[in-house]
Design a protein around this motif. Structure first.
Motif, short mmCIF file in Angstrom:
data_model
loop_
_atom_site.label_atom_id
_atom_site.label_comp_id
_atom_site.label_asym_id
_atom_site.label_seq_id
_atom_site.Cartn_x
_atom_site.Cartn_y
_atom_site.Cartn_z
N ASP A 32 4.37 3.99 39.74
CA ASP A 32 3.44 3.07 40.41
C ASP A 32 4.24 2.09 41.25
O ASP A 32 5.11 1.38 40.74
CB ASP A 32 2.63 2.33 39.35
CG ASP A 32 1.38 1.69 39.91
OD1 ASP A 32 1.09 1.85 41.11
OD2 ASP A 32 0.68 1.03 39.12
N HIS A 33 3.97 2.07 42.55
CA HIS A 33 4.68 1.22 43.52
C HIS A 33 3.72 0.14 44.00
O HIS A 33 2.67 0.47 44.56
CB HIS A 33 5.13 2.05 44.72
CG HIS A 33 5.92 3.27 44.35
ND1 HIS A 33 5.34 4.41 43.83
CD2 HIS A 33 7.24 3.51 44.45
CE1 HIS A 33 6.28 5.31 43.61
NE2 HIS A 33 7.43 4.80 43.98
N VAL A 34 4.07 -1.13 43.78
CA VAL A 34 3.19 -2.24 44.14
C VAL A 34 3.99 -3.25 44.96
O VAL A 34 5.12 -3.60 44.60
CB VAL A 34 2.62 -2.94 42.88
CG1 VAL A 34 1.76 -4.14 43.26
CG2 VAL A 34 1.80 -1.95 42.04
N VAL A 35 3.37 -3.71 46.07
CA VAL A 35 3.99 -4.77 46.86
C VAL A 35 2.96 -5.88 47.03
O VAL A 35 1.81 -5.63 47.36
CB VAL A 35 4.53 -4.27 48.23
CG1 VAL A 35 3.44 -3.68 49.09
CG2 VAL A 35 5.26 -5.37 48.97
N GLU A 36 3.38 -7.11 46.74
CA GLU A 36 2.50 -8.27 46.84
C GLU A 36 3.11 -9.29 47.77
O GLU A 36 4.31 -9.59 47.67
CB GLU A 36 2.32 -8.91 45.45
CG GLU A 36 1.75 -7.96 44.41
CD GLU A 36 1.81 -8.57 43.02
OE1 GLU A 36 0.89 -9.32 42.67
OE2 GLU A 36 2.81 -8.31 42.31
N ALA A 37 2.30 -9.83 48.66
CA ALA A 37 2.76 -10.87 49.57
C ALA A 37 3.11 -12.14 48.79
O ALA A 37 2.41 -12.51 47.85
CB ALA A 37 1.70 -11.17 50.62
N THR A 38 4.21 -12.77 49.20
CA THR A 38 4.60 -14.06 48.63
C THR A 38 4.92 -14.97 49.81
O THR A 38 4.95 -14.52 50.95
CB THR A 38 5.87 -13.92 47.75
OG1 THR A 38 6.94 -13.45 48.56
CG2 THR A 38 5.63 -12.98 46.59
N ASP A 39 5.17 -16.24 49.54
CA ASP A 39 5.58 -17.15 50.61
C ASP A 39 6.90 -16.66 51.17
O ASP A 39 7.89 -16.62 50.44
CB ASP A 39 5.72 -18.58 50.09
CG ASP A 39 4.38 -19.24 49.83
OD1 ASP A 39 3.37 -18.77 50.38
OD2 ASP A 39 4.36 -20.22 49.06
N GLY A 40 6.90 -16.25 52.40
CA GLY A 40 8.13 -15.81 53.04
C GLY A 40 8.56 -14.39 52.76
O GLY A 40 9.70 -14.03 53.03
N GLY A 41 7.69 -13.56 52.20
CA GLY A 41 8.09 -12.18 51.94
C GLY A 41 7.17 -11.44 51.01
O GLY A 41 5.95 -11.54 51.11
N SER A 42 7.79 -10.73 50.07
CA SER A 42 7.04 -9.87 49.16
C SER A 42 7.72 -9.78 47.81
O SER A 42 8.93 -9.99 47.69
CB SER A 42 6.96 -8.44 49.71
OG SER A 42 6.47 -8.38 51.01
N LEU A 43 6.93 -9.42 46.83
CA LEU A 43 7.43 -9.04 45.51
C LEU A 43 7.14 -7.55 45.37
O LEU A 43 5.99 -7.13 45.50
CB LEU A 43 6.74 -9.84 44.41
CG LEU A 43 7.25 -9.59 43.00
CD1 LEU A 43 8.70 -10.06 42.86
CD2 LEU A 43 6.36 -10.28 41.98
N VAL A 44 8.19 -6.76 45.14
CA VAL A 44 8.06 -5.31 45.04
C VAL A 44 8.31 -4.91 43.59
O VAL A 44 9.33 -5.29 43.00
CB VAL A 44 9.08 -4.59 45.95
CG1 VAL A 44 8.86 -3.09 45.91
CG2 VAL A 44 8.99 -5.12 47.38
N THR A 64 12.47 -10.77 51.57
CA THR A 64 11.93 -11.51 52.72
C THR A 64 11.09 -10.58 53.61
O THR A 64 10.43 -11.06 54.52
CB THR A 64 13.06 -12.13 53.56
OG1 THR A 64 13.95 -11.09 53.98
CG2 THR A 64 13.82 -13.18 52.75
N ALA A 65 11.15 -9.28 53.35
CA ALA A 65 10.37 -8.33 54.15
C ALA A 65 8.88 -8.45 53.80
O ALA A 65 8.51 -8.74 52.66
CB ALA A 65 10.84 -6.90 53.88
N SER A 66 8.06 -8.20 54.79
CA SER A 66 6.60 -8.25 54.58
C SER A 66 6.12 -7.02 53.81
O SER A 66 6.79 -5.99 53.80
CB SER A 66 5.89 -8.30 55.94
OG SER A 66 6.05 -7.05 56.60
N PRO A 67 4.95 -7.12 53.19
CA PRO A 67 4.36 -5.94 52.55
C PRO A 67 4.22 -4.78 53.53
O PRO A 67 4.42 -3.62 53.16
CB PRO A 67 3.00 -6.42 52.05
CG PRO A 67 3.18 -7.88 51.84
CD PRO A 67 4.12 -8.32 52.93
N GLU A 68 3.93 -5.08 54.78
CA GLU A 68 3.76 -4.02 55.79
C GLU A 68 5.07 -3.27 56.03
O GLU A 68 5.06 -2.05 56.26
CB GLU A 68 3.23 -4.62 57.10
CG GLU A 68 1.81 -5.16 57.01
CD GLU A 68 1.70 -6.55 56.36
OE1 GLU A 68 0.58 -6.93 56.00
OE2 GLU A 68 2.74 -7.25 56.21
#
Length: 147
Positions: free
Chosen positions: A91-103, A16-20
């Protein structure tokens, strides 16, 4: 290196955390020991940007030099560790999703002993990713600035 990795491990977690929030923890290397169990200390030789080198002190005092090869704030960073012919790319990737992020964290190892080294360096990957996400979710999101 041009060769396909001999070892590849992918760990993914929804949060649920944001990419930021995720990026704030990733880009502040002082936080790494708080969420990555084998890391005792990280020292960067400059700012968190492409080409910056540094070293990680791992459990037991083992030092591993690394370089930031890719840095895209709030999205992705790739660090590379080279020890002789052995290369570890994380490789570390974070993508915004509805209501949070996919890490997603992808570890690739090439060179002599890649399978054994890869299994060793990714043994704590599920724990590290879960701790990163828990820490990011525990931190309050910044309040929006209202003009």
């Amino acid at each position: 290196m041009d060769a396909a990795p001999a070892f590849r491990h992918v760990e993914t977690l929804q949060t649920t955390a944001s990419p930021e929030r995720i990026w704030a923890l990733w880009s502040n290397t002082a936080t790494w020991p708080t969420w990555d169990p084998p890391v005792e200390k990280v020292v960067l030789d400059g700012p968190f940007r492409v080409g910056t080198t540094g070293h990680m002190v791992m459990a037991g005092g083992f030092e591993m030099p690394f370089e930031l090869e890719v840095v895209h704030p709030d999205e992705r960073y790739l660090d590379v560790l080279r020890m002789g012919e052995l290369e570890i790319r994380v490789d570390h990737v974070v993508e915004a999703t509805d209501g949070g992020s996919l890490v997603t964290v992808t570890t690739e190892v090439t060179g002599p002993g890649a399978d054994g080294v890869g299994a060793m360096v990714t043994a704590d990957a599920p724990t590290a990713l879960a701790a990163l996400v828990a820490q990011a979710e525990a931190e309050p999101e910044p309040l929006p600035v209202i003009p």
